[in-house]
Design an enzyme around this catalytic site. Structure first.
Site, PDB file in Angstrom:
ATOM      1  N   ARG A  62       0.809  -1.227   0.000  1.00  8.25           N
ATOM      2  CA  ARG A  62       0.000   0.000   0.000  1.00  8.25           C
ATOM      3  C   ARG A  62       0.841   1.275   0.000  1.00  8.25           C
ATOM      4  NH1 ARG A  62      -2.982  -3.720   1.926  1.00  8.25           N
ATOM      5  NH2 ARG A  62      -1.116  -4.254   3.049  1.00  8.25           N
ATOM      6  N   THR A  63       1.784   1.345   0.930  1.00  7.78           N
ATOM      7  CA  THR A  63       2.471   2.629   1.123  1.00  7.78           C
ATOM      8  C   THR A  63       3.277   3.007  -0.123  1.00  7.78           C
ATOM      9  OG1 THR A  63       2.545   2.170   3.469  1.00  7.78           O
ATOM     10  CG2 THR A  63       3.993   3.910   2.691  1.00  7.78           C
ATOM     11  N   LYS A  91      26.282  -3.830  -0.562  1.00  8.07           N
ATOM     12  CA  LYS A  91      27.742  -3.649  -0.677  1.00  8.07           C
ATOM     13  C   LYS A  91      28.287  -2.941   0.551  1.00  8.07           C
ATOM     14  CE  LYS A  91      27.349  -2.962  -5.677  1.00  8.07           C
ATOM     15  NZ  LYS A  91      27.507  -1.960  -6.728  1.00  8.07           N
ATOM     16  N   ARG A 112      11.221   3.861   3.619  1.00  7.76           N
ATOM     17  CA  ARG A 112      10.798   2.887   4.644  1.00  7.76           C
ATOM     18  C   ARG A 112      12.021   2.084   5.038  1.00  7.76           C
ATOM     19  NH1 ARG A 112       5.601  -0.993   4.579  1.00  7.76           N
ATOM     20  NH2 ARG A 112       4.700   0.983   5.278  1.00  7.76           N
ATOM     21  N   HIS A 140       4.672   5.988  11.638  1.00  9.93           N
ATOM     22  CA  HIS A 140       4.225   5.856  10.250  1.00  9.93           C
ATOM     23  C   HIS A 140       3.238   7.003   9.994  1.00  9.93           C
ATOM     24  CE1 HIS A 140       3.078   4.260   6.481  1.00  9.93           C
ATOM     25  NE2 HIS A 140       2.848   2.989   6.796  1.00  9.93           N
TER      26      HIS A 140
HETATM   27  C1  NCD Z   1       1.478  -0.998   8.171  1.00 12.06           C
HETATM   28  C2  NCD Z   1       2.982  -0.830   8.352  1.00 12.06           C
HETATM   29  O1  NCD Z   1       3.749  -1.058   7.422  1.00 12.06           O
HETATM   30  O2  NCD Z   1       3.342  -0.419   9.441  1.00 12.06           O
HETATM   31  N1  NCD Z   1       1.106  -1.200   6.845  1.00 12.06           N
HETATM   32  C3  NCD Z   1       0.816  -0.110   6.078  1.00 12.06           C
HETATM   33  O3  NCD Z   1       1.681   0.665   5.748  1.00 12.06           O
HETATM   34  N2  NCD Z   1      -0.463   0.107   5.765  1.00 12.06           N
HETATM   35  C4  NCD Z   1       0.881  -1.969   9.106  1.00 12.06           C
HETATM   36  C5  NCD Z   1       1.450  -3.350   9.175  1.00 12.06           C
HETATM   37  O4  NCD Z   1       2.379  -3.708   8.453  1.00 12.06           O
HETATM   38  O5  NCD Z   1       0.939  -4.104   9.993  1.00 12.06           O
END
Ligand code: NCD
Length: 387
Positions: A62-63, A91, A112, A140
């Site tokens: 999703r993100t 590396k 991320r 997040h």
């Molecule tokens: C979440 C995350 O990555 O923290 N997912 C997301 O970005 N919607 C929640 C999760 O992974 O449980």
């Protein structure tokens, strides 16, 4: 020049959040009908010519995809490094070097990373804005913008709500950003952690000391373990057991856990028929595993797919906001006293970016003095008692 990075939800003022929601509403295009609605971002040319780099060192569906879709809908372009095994990290390249290089290739970076504090480190070295797409168990913030936008649309307002958060409240970074924001909007937050996985001490401390919450022990939701707690705005008295407006569930974050867990709250029709939960909007950042019954998917209270679909218009609004303010002063979280570099002292959080053997060279231990005898790691915001 201070860049408008988004590392924590607390980097945004409530009025900035409100302008992002208004812009997201303008970008939201609702298609289809009531039976099969779909929500997408309206195509614009608002960021034509701009390039976003997505640097994802941890799995994501999703993100990352909604960030990329958002940038394309804004008329911009995307370059992506989605698999750390295919980047120079294998590396031995440090994150600091990577973001310095990528700053020359893109106008902003969405990152991320599995380590807490990684986004803060990246923001120190990047010369373009960095957006935190999730840093370990820390925060997040863009998920919280989607969550708040969903609540605002479906409950009509953001202030003074009763919100229950269930599941892995320790490893679930979405919950940490969310509870800060909810507390800032005057919510009463009830926590029902899966066995032992309560909010981290640092999050609990901040809710009580920086976000004007009073903590009462226990919850009466009938789920989770008795170690749950209720955070309500200080000075507010609770009358009868309140009706829950939003029930926010997270999965067990097994990738960050040190052991398996036996009992986990499960949200299903039966739970939602409990008095007090009948009008609750059911939210989940997804992915779900077993904690959320798929039989609920057709229930109008199930908001999680709508919540995910707002990811594109919300990230469009955020990216447009950040690029517009790229040269303006960014807001900061809290008026803390000072940042002290402490070479003889390490962050107590073993998953902090400053504890990584490669990254430590560019992330020397640094702390913010937040209270007498309380040092907060500059990177991961984990609090450590001062010697
Ligand atoms: C979440 C995350 O990555 O923290 N997912 C997301 O970005 N919607 C929640 C999760 O992974 O449980």
């Amino acid at each position: 020049m201070t860049l408008p990075h988004l590392i924590s939800i607390n980097d945004l003022s409530t009025s900035e959040m409100e302008s992002i929601f208004v812009l997201a509403q303008a970008y939201l295009e609702e298609l289809g009908d009531v039976q099969s609605p779909s929500r997408i971002g309206r195509s614009t040319e608002a960021c034509r010519g701009a390039i976003m780099a997505t640097l994802f060192y941890e799995p994501s569906t999703r993100t990352r995809l909604s960030f990329e879709s958002a940038m394309i809908r804004l008329g911009g372009s995307v370059i992506s490094s989605a698999d750390p095994r295919a980047s120079s990290a294998v590396k031995g390249e440090s994150l600091a070097d990577t973001v310095r290089i990528v700053s020359g290739y893109a106008d902003l970076i969405a990152l991320r990373h599995p380590r807490e504090g990684a986004a803060k480190l990246a923001a120190e070295y990047a010369s373009v804005p960095v957006i935190n797409g999730g840093d370990g168990a820390h925060e997040h913030p863009t998920q919280t913008l989607c969550d708040l936008f969903t609540i605002r649309r479906e409950k009509g307002a953001l202030s003074g709500l009763n919100v229950a958060v269930l599941g892995d409240l320790q490893g679930g970074r979405t919950v940490h950003s969310l509870v800060y924001a909810l507390a800032r909007f005057g919510a009463t937050i009830t926590t029902a952690p899966a066995g032992g996985l309560s909010l981290p001490e640092s999050v609990d401390w901040r809710l009580r000391n920086e976000f004007a919450c009073e903590r009462l022990s226990g919850n009466d939701l009938g789920v989770g373990t008795p170690v749950g707690a209720t955070y309500r705005p200080r000075g507010q008295t609770t009358g009868n057991r309140p009706n829950v407006d939003v029930l926010y569930l997270t999965r067990f974050q097994k990738e960050r856990a040190s052991q398996e867990i036996r009992e986990y709250p499960r949200v299903n029709r039966e739970l939602l028929s409990t008095p007090g939960l009948r009008n609750a909007l059911v939210m989940h950042p997804l992915p779900r595993v077993k904690e959320l019954d798929i039989a609920l998917d057709v229930d109008p209270r199930a908001a999680y797919f709508r919540q995910a679909s707002y990811g594109v218009p919300i990230r469009m609004a955020l990216v447009a906001h950040i690029l517009e303010h790229s040269s303006a002063q960014a807001s900061t979280s809290g008026g803390h006293l000072s940042v002290a570099q402490q070479s003889d002292f390490v962050c107590a959080n073993p998953n902090c970016i400053s504890r990584d053997i490669v990254e430590a060279q560019t992330a020397p231990p640094k702390f913010v003095v937040v209270a007498p005898r309380r040092l907060r790691c500059f990177y991961c915001e984990h609090d450590t008692p001062a010697r």
